[in-house]
Design a protein around this motif. Structure first.
Motif, PDB file in Angstrom:
ATOM      1  N   ILE A   1     -13.494 -87.669 -53.302  1.00 20.19           N
ATOM      2  CA  ILE A   1     -14.473 -88.871 -52.615  1.00 20.19           C
ATOM      3  C   ILE A   1     -14.850 -89.959 -53.650  1.00 20.19           C
ATOM      4  O   ILE A   1     -14.887 -89.706 -54.779  1.00 20.19           O
ATOM      5  N   PRO A   2     -15.210 -91.135 -53.081  1.00 23.58           N
ATOM      6  CA  PRO A   2     -15.626 -92.116 -54.050  1.00 23.58           C
ATOM      7  C   PRO A   2     -16.830 -91.666 -54.632  1.00 23.58           C
ATOM      8  O   PRO A   2     -17.768 -91.122 -54.148  1.00 23.58           O
ATOM      9  N   ARG A   3     -16.801 -91.881 -56.004  1.00 15.75           N
ATOM     10  CA  ARG A   3     -18.306 -91.137 -56.699  1.00 15.75           C
ATOM     11  C   ARG A   3     -19.206 -91.951 -56.473  1.00 15.75           C
ATOM     12  O   ARG A   3     -20.385 -91.240 -56.285  1.00 15.75           O
ATOM     13  N   ARG A   4     -19.304 -93.248 -55.740  1.00 20.23           N
ATOM     14  CA  ARG A   4     -20.672 -93.630 -55.437  1.00 20.23           C
ATOM     15  C   ARG A   4     -21.261 -92.917 -54.214  1.00 20.23           C
ATOM     16  O   ARG A   4     -22.672 -93.322 -53.871  1.00 20.23           O
ATOM     17  N   PHE A   5     -20.467 -92.238 -53.410  1.00 21.54           N
ATOM     18  CA  PHE A   5     -21.165 -91.629 -52.077  1.00 21.54           C
ATOM     19  C   PHE A   5     -21.486 -90.143 -52.687  1.00 21.54           C
ATOM     20  O   PHE A   5     -21.866 -89.306 -51.549  1.00 21.54           O
TER      21      PHE A   5
ATOM     22  N   ASP B   1     -24.037 -88.817 -53.745  1.00 22.15           N
ATOM     23  CA  ASP B   1     -25.399 -88.414 -53.470  1.00 22.15           C
ATOM     24  C   ASP B   1     -25.528 -88.337 -51.898  1.00 22.15           C
ATOM     25  O   ASP B   1     -26.477 -87.347 -51.421  1.00 22.15           O
ATOM     26  N   LEU B   2     -24.859 -89.079 -51.114  1.00 23.57           N
ATOM     27  CA  LEU B   2     -24.671 -88.861 -49.547  1.00 23.57           C
ATOM     28  C   LEU B   2     -24.573 -87.527 -49.278  1.00 23.57           C
ATOM     29  O   LEU B   2     -24.836 -86.873 -48.277  1.00 23.57           O
ATOM     30  N   PHE B   3     -23.372 -86.946 -49.956  1.00 21.95           N
ATOM     31  CA  PHE B   3     -23.054 -85.751 -49.640  1.00 21.95           C
ATOM     32  C   PHE B   3     -23.908 -84.591 -49.786  1.00 21.95           C
ATOM     33  O   PHE B   3     -24.072 -83.549 -49.385  1.00 21.95           O
TER      34      PHE B   3
ATOM     35  N   ASP C   1     -15.325-101.558 -49.167  1.00 21.29           N
ATOM     36  CA  ASP C   1     -16.364-102.594 -48.454  1.00 21.29           C
ATOM     37  C   ASP C   1     -17.518-103.194 -49.710  1.00 21.29           C
ATOM     38  O   ASP C   1     -18.116-102.392 -49.868  1.00 21.29           O
ATOM     39  N   GLU C   2     -17.408-104.306 -49.866  1.00 20.18           N
ATOM     40  CA  GLU C   2     -18.308-104.976 -50.584  1.00 20.18           C
ATOM     41  C   GLU C   2     -19.699-104.753 -50.099  1.00 20.18           C
ATOM     42  O   GLU C   2     -20.708-104.395 -50.689  1.00 20.18           O
ATOM     43  N   ALA C   3     -19.791-104.889 -48.758  1.00 24.83           N
ATOM     44  CA  ALA C   3     -21.289-104.655 -48.351  1.00 24.83           C
ATOM     45  C   ALA C   3     -21.923-103.146 -48.384  1.00 24.83           C
ATOM     46  O   ALA C   3     -23.095-102.976 -48.487  1.00 24.83           O
ATOM     47  N   LEU C   4     -20.930-102.139 -48.531  1.00 27.12           N
ATOM     48  CA  LEU C   4     -21.218-100.551 -48.918  1.00 27.12           C
ATOM     49  C   LEU C   4     -22.007-100.277 -47.710  1.00 27.12           C
ATOM     50  O   LEU C   4     -23.359-100.030 -48.039  1.00 27.12           O
ATOM     51  N   ASP C   5     -21.759-100.132 -46.549  1.00 28.52           N
ATOM     52  CA  ASP C   5     -22.594 -99.623 -45.583  1.00 28.52           C
ATOM     53  C   ASP C   5     -22.974 -98.017 -45.630  1.00 28.52           C
ATOM     54  O   ASP C   5     -22.103 -97.137 -45.270  1.00 28.52           O
ATOM     55  N   LYS C   6     -23.938 -97.809 -46.458  1.00 31.87           N
ATOM     56  CA  LYS C   6     -24.383 -96.659 -46.648  1.00 31.87           C
ATOM     57  C   LYS C   6     -24.796 -95.521 -45.530  1.00 31.87           C
ATOM     58  O   LYS C   6     -24.524 -94.405 -45.448  1.00 31.87           O
TER      59      LYS C   6
END
Length: 349
Positions: free
Chosen positions: A216-220, A222-224, A163-168
């Motif tokens: 998981i996608p690397r961009r996530f 920090d969330l984990f 998702d381009e919006a990347l709903d964090k």
């Protein structure tokens, strides 16, 4: 008129190994015991072999009589905290019901989303082989159900990665759901400890905890990291709960996971939001807590890719050990925990 009696014997389980072999030839004179750094007089030592008790020869001179421990009754709890079913679990169940379980035993089976309590009466009415087959089927369904939920959440995360919006906020919600999938939490452990507290006899808990690793996608990432489970359990409270119930905990850390069998390395993957990373969720916090619990209760920690091998090693330890009894030299009923250290004379133990 009140009369206070402060004579109390403390029971300490001890396992002595030379290399990988349990040592069963020690006498009472071979042990040295300290409480909070102060040497104590050992009143009696018993060698336990499954459900048999053998009193180890007393030192010269008189010693207070101690009642032989009740080891005919045994209570087991097998906790399966896993989301990837491995074939070795069939061997674990067969080994337990065919070689470990004795006529006076009872057992709890705690798995994702359900618990089974098999009392002595139920075990005496149904052939153990039949119970084992039913349990293997239920265990497989429970773990695969847990794994299915995990994979579904990971797929949702991959779609968010596209998702381009990347709903964090949504991604953080998924990370929290993954962290919440596990059964082992304070209410579950407290309930088990309460159930064991009133029971007489030997009490052993085997925790099968599978290493948590998934891509998981690397961009996530920090969330984990922000959803670590370090606040889900209180290590000190768990130690107190199970020490108070005289229960021995054996921690079996299963290193084999689905991620290890996946052939795709961390690489660019447009279907999962760019670069993929291997993430281990909370294993460190949980590993440390349950490893310390095993140490504190006199149990073993085994780490292996093979669940059956780890179980066999810990079962042998649960069935062969010494029980040392001592009367504290300056006993005060102050409710405080004491640090007990046991040494064996000679080297290589």
């Amino acid at each position: 008129l009140q009369h206070q009696v402060s004579v109390i014997n403390i029971e300490v389980p001890v396992r002595v190994f030379k290399g990988d072999h349990f040592v069963n030839s020690l006498s009472i004179n071979d042990f040295i015991l300290y409480e909070d750094g102060r040497p104590q007089k050992i009143e009696a030592v018993y060698l336990i072999k499954k459900t048999d008790v053998e009193k180890v020869e007393k030192r010269e001179g008189s010693a207070p009589a101690t009642r032989p421990p009740d080891v005919k009754k045994r209570h087991f709890a097998l906790i399966f905290e896993m989301d990837d079913y491995v074939p070795e679990l069939n061997t674990v169940v067969d080994e337990f019901f065919n070689k470990v379980l004795a006529p006076n035993d009872s057992v709890w089976i705690i798995m994702p989303q359900s618990t089974i309590h098999l009392k002595q009466e139920a075990l005496s009415k149904t052939p153990k082989s039949e119970i084992a087959e039913q349990l293997k089927s239920r265990l497989k369904k429970a773990i695969r159900w847990e794994g299915g939920k995990l994979r579904s959440l990971l797929e949702d995360l991959k779609r968010l990665g596209n998702d381009e919006a990347l709903d964090k906020l949504s991604a953080y919600g998924i990370a929290a759901q993954i962290a919440n999938l596990k059964t082992l939490d304070m209410p579950t452990l407290s309930k088990l400890a309460s159930s064991l507290e009133t029971l007489e006899g030997q009490k052993h808990v085997f925790i099968f905890y599978q290493r948590e690793a998934f891509r998981i996608p690397r961009r996530f990432l920090d969330l984990f990291v922000d959803t670590s489970r370090k606040d889900y359990i209180d290590p000190e409270k768990i130690r107190r709960l199970f020490n108070d119930t005289s229960t021995v905990i054996h921690f079996l850390f299963i290193t084999k996971t689905q991620a290890d069998r996946d052939s795709a390395p961390a690489m660019a993957d447009t279907a999962s939001g760019g670069a993929v990373a291997l993430f281990e969720q909370g294993s460190g916090d949980f590993f440390n807590a349950f490893r310390d619990l095993a140490v504190a209760t006199g149990g073993l920690t085994e780490s292996s890719a093979n669940a059956a091998f780890a179980f066999k090693e810990s079962v042998e330890a649960s069935e062969n050990y010494y029980l040392l009894y001592y009367k504290p030299s300056d006993y005060k009923p102050d409710g405080q925990f004491k640090k007990i250290v046991v040494e064996v004379k000679g080297g290589g133990y």
